[in-house]
Write a protein that holds these residues in place. Structure first.
Motif, PDB file in Angstrom:
ATOM      1  N   MET A   1       0.852  -1.201   0.000  1.00  0.00           N
ATOM      2  CA  MET A   1       0.000   0.000   0.000  1.00  0.00           C
ATOM      3  C   MET A   1       0.878   1.238   0.000  1.00  0.00           C
ATOM      4  N   THR A   2       0.565   2.207  -0.817  1.00  0.00           N
ATOM      5  CA  THR A   2       1.321   3.452  -0.884  1.00  0.00           C
ATOM      6  C   THR A   2       0.728   4.463   0.071  1.00  0.00           C
ATOM      7  N   ILE A   3       1.540   5.007   0.958  1.00  0.00           N
ATOM      8  CA  ILE A   3       1.067   5.992   1.937  1.00  0.00           C
ATOM      9  C   ILE A   3       1.422   7.375   1.441  1.00  0.00           C
ATOM     10  N   GLU A   4       0.398   8.237   1.265  1.00  0.00           N
ATOM     11  CA  GLU A   4       0.637   9.592   0.806  1.00  0.00           C
ATOM     12  C   GLU A   4       1.013  10.468   1.980  1.00  0.00           C
ATOM     13  N   LYS A   5       1.835  11.440   1.731  1.00  0.00           N
ATOM     14  CA  LYS A   5       2.187  12.403   2.761  1.00  0.00           C
ATOM     15  C   LYS A   5       0.971  13.239   3.097  1.00  0.00           C
ATOM     16  N   PRO A   6       0.802  13.616   4.376  1.00  0.00           N
ATOM     17  CA  PRO A   6      -0.369  14.374   4.761  1.00  0.00           C
ATOM     18  C   PRO A   6      -0.521  15.653   3.981  1.00  0.00           C
ATOM     19  N   ALA A   7       0.579  16.320   3.611  1.00  0.00           N
ATOM     20  CA  ALA A   7       0.489  17.596   2.917  1.00  0.00           C
ATOM     21  C   ALA A   7      -0.104  17.452   1.528  1.00  0.00           C
ATOM     22  N   SER A   8       0.003  16.208   0.960  1.00  0.00           N
ATOM     23  CA  SER A   8      -0.473  16.015  -0.397  1.00  0.00           C
ATOM     24  C   SER A   8      -1.839  15.340  -0.445  1.00  0.00           C
ATOM     25  N   VAL A   9      -2.420  15.025   0.728  1.00  0.00           N
ATOM     26  CA  VAL A   9      -3.701  14.343   0.780  1.00  0.00           C
ATOM     27  C   VAL A   9      -4.809  15.385   0.758  1.00  0.00           C
ATOM     28  N   ALA A  10      -5.807  15.155  -0.084  1.00  0.00           N
ATOM     29  CA  ALA A  10      -6.945  16.064  -0.141  1.00  0.00           C
ATOM     30  C   ALA A  10      -7.870  15.773   1.026  1.00  0.00           C
ATOM     31  N   GLY A  11      -8.500  16.811   1.547  1.00  0.00           N
ATOM     32  CA  GLY A  11      -9.413  16.647   2.665  1.00  0.00           C
ATOM     33  C   GLY A  11      -8.889  17.322   3.920  1.00  0.00           C
ATOM     34  N   LEU A  12      -9.558  17.042   5.022  1.00  0.00           N
ATOM     35  CA  LEU A  12      -9.241  17.672   6.292  1.00  0.00           C
ATOM     36  C   LEU A  12      -7.948  17.111   6.874  1.00  0.00           C
ATOM     37  N   VAL A  13      -7.056  18.013   7.281  1.00  0.00           N
ATOM     38  CA  VAL A  13      -5.780  17.643   7.893  1.00  0.00           C
ATOM     39  C   VAL A  13      -5.692  18.330   9.237  1.00  0.00           C
ATOM     40  N   ILE A  14      -5.250  17.581  10.251  1.00  0.00           N
ATOM     41  CA  ILE A  14      -5.133  18.144  11.597  1.00  0.00           C
ATOM     42  C   ILE A  14      -3.715  17.966  12.101  1.00  0.00           C
ATOM     43  N   SER A  15      -3.308  18.862  12.997  1.00  0.00           N
ATOM     44  CA  SER A  15      -1.987  18.737  13.615  1.00  0.00           C
ATOM     45  C   SER A  15      -2.028  17.667  14.699  1.00  0.00           C
ATOM     46  N   THR A  16      -0.899  17.049  14.939  1.00  0.00           N
ATOM     47  CA  THR A  16      -0.840  15.967  15.926  1.00  0.00           C
ATOM     48  C   THR A  16      -0.453  16.516  17.298  1.00  0.00           C
ATOM     49  N   ASN A  17      -0.902  15.821  18.312  1.00  0.00           N
ATOM     50  CA  ASN A  17      -0.472  16.084  19.691  1.00  0.00           C
ATOM     51  C   ASN A  17       0.084  14.786  20.264  1.00  0.00           C
ATOM     52  N   GLU A  18       0.440  14.824  21.515  1.00  0.00           N
ATOM     53  CA  GLU A  18       1.048  13.640  22.118  1.00  0.00           C
ATOM     54  C   GLU A  18       0.052  12.482  22.177  1.00  0.00           C
ATOM     55  N   GLN A  19      -1.242  12.766  22.411  1.00  0.00           N
ATOM     56  CA  GLN A  19      -2.238  11.702  22.476  1.00  0.00           C
ATOM     57  C   GLN A  19      -2.382  11.000  21.122  1.00  0.00           C
ATOM     58  N   ILE A  20      -2.385  11.788  20.025  1.00  0.00           N
ATOM     59  CA  ILE A  20      -2.512  11.182  18.697  1.00  0.00           C
ATOM     60  C   ILE A  20      -1.287  10.357  18.353  1.00  0.00           C
ATOM     61  N   ARG A  21      -0.100  10.894  18.642  1.00  0.00           N
ATOM     62  CA  ARG A  21       1.124  10.140  18.331  1.00  0.00           C
ATOM     63  C   ARG A  21       1.205   8.856  19.146  1.00  0.00           C
ATOM     64  N   SER A  22       0.800   8.919  20.429  1.00  0.00           N
ATOM     65  CA  SER A  22       0.817   7.720  21.257  1.00  0.00           C
ATOM     66  C   SER A  22      -0.193   6.692  20.764  1.00  0.00           C
ATOM     67  N   PHE A  23      -1.359   7.173  20.346  1.00  0.00           N
ATOM     68  CA  PHE A  23      -2.379   6.255  19.823  1.00  0.00           C
ATOM     69  C   PHE A  23      -1.909   5.584  18.543  1.00  0.00           C
ATOM     70  N   LEU A  24      -1.256   6.349  17.657  1.00  0.00           N
ATOM     71  CA  LEU A  24      -0.782   5.777  16.397  1.00  0.00           C
ATOM     72  C   LEU A  24       0.338   4.766  16.630  1.00  0.00           C
ATOM     73  N   ARG A  25       1.225   5.061  17.582  1.00  0.00           N
ATOM     74  CA  ARG A  25       2.299   4.093  17.874  1.00  0.00           C
ATOM     75  C   ARG A  25       1.715   2.793  18.421  1.00  0.00           C
ATOM     76  N   THR A  26       0.696   2.915  19.281  1.00  0.00           N
ATOM     77  CA  THR A  26       0.059   1.717  19.829  1.00  0.00           C
ATOM     78  C   THR A  26      -0.669   0.942  18.730  1.00  0.00           C
TER      79      THR A  26
END
Length: 204
Positions: A1-26
């Motif tokens: 699967m090809t993962i697009e960079k967030p800057a190039s993805v169309a649609g809503l983009v949000i900044s990450t915080n520690e909770q989001i980064r921790s959730f994604l790592r888990t």
């Protein structure tokens, strides 16, 4: 699967915080998720911004017991808006814009020097193509009429002699041409006094 960079993805983009980064790592090591979602979570966990659509897909696929609630997940996050790419102008439009800019520059320049530059003499004979064409047609018509008058006069005088008839036509043509020349001299001489006073003032 090809993962697009967030800057190039169309649609809503949000900044990450520690909770989001921790959730994604888990989520990247959660065996309950599909390989595609785990790979997406691993890639996005190191980014400063993530697409909302991808984050929502991972959150919905996670176990309700292990995933954080949405209020905690989006605490102190911001929406990131990307500017659309500027539309490239066609060559025809660029040429038209350059022409309009040149016309505007000439207009501004003429406005600046209108009190300095001498005004064009609008009464100058044959200053336009229409005047030149009209004068040429008038001369041709006059010469043709002179030829016909001379031809008819010599034909009546010399009893249908072809040579004398042709000579009379040529004589009438020449006289018509001389008449047009005289009228042209008179017309141009009448225009000269209108411009001479202004020229005398400039010379003084």
């Amino acid at each position: 699967m090809t993962i697009e960079k967030p800057a190039s993805v169309a649609g809503l983009v949000i900044s990450t915080n520690e909770q989001i980064r921790s959730f994604l790592r888990t989520a990247s090591s959660d065996r309950q998720l599909s390989d595609n979602l785990r790979q997406t979570a691993a890639v996005l966990s190191s980014h400063a911004s993530v697409p909302y659509k991808s984050l929502r897909s991972i959150w919905l696929a996670s176990e309700p017991v292990t995933r954080p609630n949405l209020a905690q997940l989006f605490y102190r996050t911001n929406f990131i808006f990307t500017s659309p790419k500027s539309r490239e102008k066609s060559e025809e439009l660029k040429a038209r814009l350059r022409k309009l800019e040149e016309m505007e520059e000439r207009r501004v320049y003429a406005e600046l020097v209108k009190d300095i530059a001498p005004k064009k003499d609008e009464d100058e004979p044959f200053s336009s193509y229409k005047d030149q064409l009209g004068f040429g047609l008038h001369v041709a018509l006059t010469m043709f009429t002179g030829y016909l008058v001379g031809y008819a006069a010599f034909r009546a005088l010399f009893s249908h002699n072809p040579v004398m008839n042709a000579a009379g036509g040529i004589l009438g043509l020449v006289l018509a041409m001389l008449l047009e020349t005289l009228l042209f001299i008179i017309r141009t001489s009448n225009l000269e006094p209108k411009s001479s006073p202004s020229k005398l003032k400039k010379n003084q």
